[in-house]
Design a protein around this motif. Sequence first.
Motif, PDB file in Angstrom:
ATOM      1  N   THR A 183       0.882  -1.161   0.271  1.00 39.26           N
ATOM      2  CA  THR A 183       0.132   0.025   0.085  1.00 39.26           C
ATOM      3  C   THR A 183       1.001   1.110   0.035  1.00 39.26           C
ATOM      4  O   THR A 183       1.665   1.260   1.053  1.00 39.26           O
ATOM      5  CB  THR A 183      -0.990   0.100   1.303  1.00 39.26           C
ATOM      6  OG1 THR A 183      -1.452  -1.317   1.263  1.00 39.26           O
ATOM      7  CG2 THR A 183      -1.804   1.067   1.277  1.00 39.26           C
ATOM      8  N   PRO A 184       0.928   1.982  -1.105  1.00 41.72           N
ATOM      9  CA  PRO A 184       1.773   3.364  -1.056  1.00 41.72           C
ATOM     10  C   PRO A 184       1.143   4.063   0.076  1.00 41.72           C
ATOM     11  O   PRO A 184      -0.080   4.354   0.598  1.00 41.72           O
ATOM     12  CB  PRO A 184       1.422   4.059  -2.390  1.00 41.72           C
ATOM     13  CG  PRO A 184       0.764   2.678  -3.251  1.00 41.72           C
ATOM     14  CD  PRO A 184       0.308   1.819  -2.339  1.00 41.72           C
TER      15      PRO A 184
ATOM     16  N   LYS B  30       9.974   3.201  -7.644  1.00 40.64           N
ATOM     17  CA  LYS B  30       9.248   2.435  -8.595  1.00 40.64           C
ATOM     18  C   LYS B  30       7.778   2.818  -8.115  1.00 40.64           C
ATOM     19  O   LYS B  30       7.338   3.299  -7.129  1.00 40.64           O
ATOM     20  CB  LYS B  30       9.235   0.976  -8.435  1.00 40.64           C
ATOM     21  CG  LYS B  30      10.390   0.439  -8.962  1.00 40.64           C
ATOM     22  CD  LYS B  30      10.421  -1.174  -9.094  1.00 40.64           C
ATOM     23  CE  LYS B  30      11.916  -1.718  -9.510  1.00 40.64           C
ATOM     24  NZ  LYS B  30      12.236  -2.551  -8.178  1.00 40.64           N
ATOM     25  N   THR B  31       6.841   2.841  -9.195  1.00 49.28           N
ATOM     26  CA  THR B  31       5.404   3.007  -8.908  1.00 49.28           C
ATOM     27  C   THR B  31       4.856   1.824  -8.693  1.00 49.28           C
ATOM     28  O   THR B  31       4.814   0.876  -9.409  1.00 49.28           O
ATOM     29  CB  THR B  31       4.701   3.789 -10.385  1.00 49.28           C
ATOM     30  OG1 THR B  31       5.770   4.670 -10.874  1.00 49.28           O
ATOM     31  CG2 THR B  31       3.309   4.238  -9.948  1.00 49.28           C
ATOM     32  N   ILE B  32       4.132   1.700  -7.300  1.00 54.98           N
ATOM     33  CA  ILE B  32       3.497   0.457  -6.993  1.00 54.98           C
ATOM     34  C   ILE B  32       2.221   0.630  -6.780  1.00 54.98           C
ATOM     35  O   ILE B  32       1.862   1.706  -6.235  1.00 54.98           O
ATOM     36  CB  ILE B  32       4.272   0.048  -5.797  1.00 54.98           C
ATOM     37  CG1 ILE B  32       5.674   0.023  -5.696  1.00 54.98           C
ATOM     38  CG2 ILE B  32       3.479  -1.080  -5.027  1.00 54.98           C
ATOM     39  CD1 ILE B  32       6.189  -1.274  -6.295  1.00 54.98           C
TER      40      ILE B  32
ATOM     41  N   VAL C 102      12.450  -2.944  -2.189  1.00 52.18           N
ATOM     42  CA  VAL C 102      11.361  -3.283  -2.690  1.00 52.18           C
ATOM     43  C   VAL C 102      11.275  -3.824  -3.927  1.00 52.18           C
ATOM     44  O   VAL C 102      11.732  -3.177  -4.938  1.00 52.18           O
ATOM     45  CB  VAL C 102      10.006  -2.255  -2.502  1.00 52.18           C
ATOM     46  CG1 VAL C 102       8.866  -2.672  -2.888  1.00 52.18           C
ATOM     47  CG2 VAL C 102      10.159  -1.796  -0.992  1.00 52.18           C
ATOM     48  N   LEU C 103      10.857  -5.024  -4.253  1.00 55.27           N
ATOM     49  CA  LEU C 103      11.200  -5.656  -5.672  1.00 55.27           C
ATOM     50  C   LEU C 103       9.780  -6.096  -6.301  1.00 55.27           C
ATOM     51  O   LEU C 103       9.059  -6.791  -5.370  1.00 55.27           O
ATOM     52  CB  LEU C 103      12.287  -6.820  -5.585  1.00 55.27           C
ATOM     53  CG  LEU C 103      13.517  -6.622  -5.002  1.00 55.27           C
ATOM     54  CD1 LEU C 103      14.309  -7.962  -4.856  1.00 55.27           C
ATOM     55  CD2 LEU C 103      14.238  -5.818  -6.105  1.00 55.27           C
ATOM     56  N   ASP C 104       9.506  -5.842  -7.550  1.00 55.14           N
ATOM     57  CA  ASP C 104       8.177  -6.169  -8.102  1.00 55.14           C
ATOM     58  C   ASP C 104       8.303  -7.401  -9.086  1.00 55.14           C
ATOM     59  O   ASP C 104       7.485  -7.699  -9.584  1.00 55.14           O
ATOM     60  CB  ASP C 104       7.536  -5.061  -8.982  1.00 55.14           C
ATOM     61  CG  ASP C 104       8.636  -4.416  -9.759  1.00 55.14           C
ATOM     62  OD1 ASP C 104       9.500  -4.870 -10.057  1.00 55.14           O
ATOM     63  OD2 ASP C 104       8.133  -3.275 -10.471  1.00 55.14           O
TER      64      ASP C 104
END
Length: 374
Positions: free
Chosen positions: A259-260, A282-284, A371-373
């Motif tokens: 959650t941003p 990054k955009t999450i 944080v890795l996507d």
Amino acid sequence: MSQTVFAPWSDPDQKPLIQFKGVTKRFGDFTAIDDLTQDIYEKEFFALLGPSGCGKTTMMRMLAGFEAPTKGQILIAGQDMARVPPNKRAVNMMFQSYALFPHLSVWDNIAFGLKREGKDKDTISARVDEMLRLTRLSKFAKRKPHQISGGQRQRVALARSLAKAPKLLLLDEPLGALDKKLRQDTQFELMDIQEKTGTTFVIVTHDQEEAMTVASRVAVMDEGQIIQVATPDQIYEAPNSVYVADFIGDVNIITGRATPQGDKIAIAWAEGQPDILGSTPKTITPGQEVHFAIRPEKVGISVDEPQEAGNKLQGKVLDIAYLGNISTYHVELPTGHVIKAQTANTRRISRRHITWEDMVWLSWTDTAGVVLDR
């Protein structure tokens, strides 16, 4: 005096020495290299790192000319190598077995390639003596390979490979046969020699420590593709995927939903546990699955609850690995997750106060992990 940083890959005016352009290599149904594009620059010490069968040796064999690409182009100094045979390339390959001639002296082993090229006696003599000095083998010149140590044989192979002054030297697991202490000494020798000669080195290794020690850049490979190319510190501190984070060094990985929250991200990862706070450029999207990777040395461990911590979790010490200079604590959380925390052993052994079965607090800042996507 500020030292200029060697980083030709970030200078758009620099022309690469080696260019892989959309290279694919198949052996029957098996794709060893899958549509690979990569530049390597002059004077680089470039490491291809990955598990067995990831395609790193195939890449190297194509550079040397022992294999031809199924598709795509390989250029060296702007020239397409498609029709250039191995002996006509300004490339030399040093094999893991060293492939020295047992009946020839060290001096003659080094001179072998120069003699075959028909160089005159004085030129050969001067060049061999220079290579002996460079690899610190002058006093062993008259010995046969079986009369010197493994580390010295390794240096003879290196001297022989460099004698013809190739633009590019390919090293296939060059230190594989040496024991750990000697490997470490030899890694620094390799770097020193590479710097002195200015030759571009491409090394294939499955030893992450080796790649991280010697290379200007590391390409982490998996299944015929390069997953990430970066300097050793970037690969370690800013891996682009779980695969790279996990392949290099020790790491804790926790998977959850994001959650941003302003410039931070809260990761819900287990029932009844506080969210993990992290930060990422990054955009999450809300609810997206992410992986939080944090190195054990960035996790603090204490008996008392830390007051000022971005993240803190409580657990029980399951295991302690004492490695002399550092101790690694394996801490089990109520959820069953095991997190590793590492501390430097700056004190004498009698002063260590955390032991098995102790309840402890783990803590870290919100910028300590990645944080890795993927």
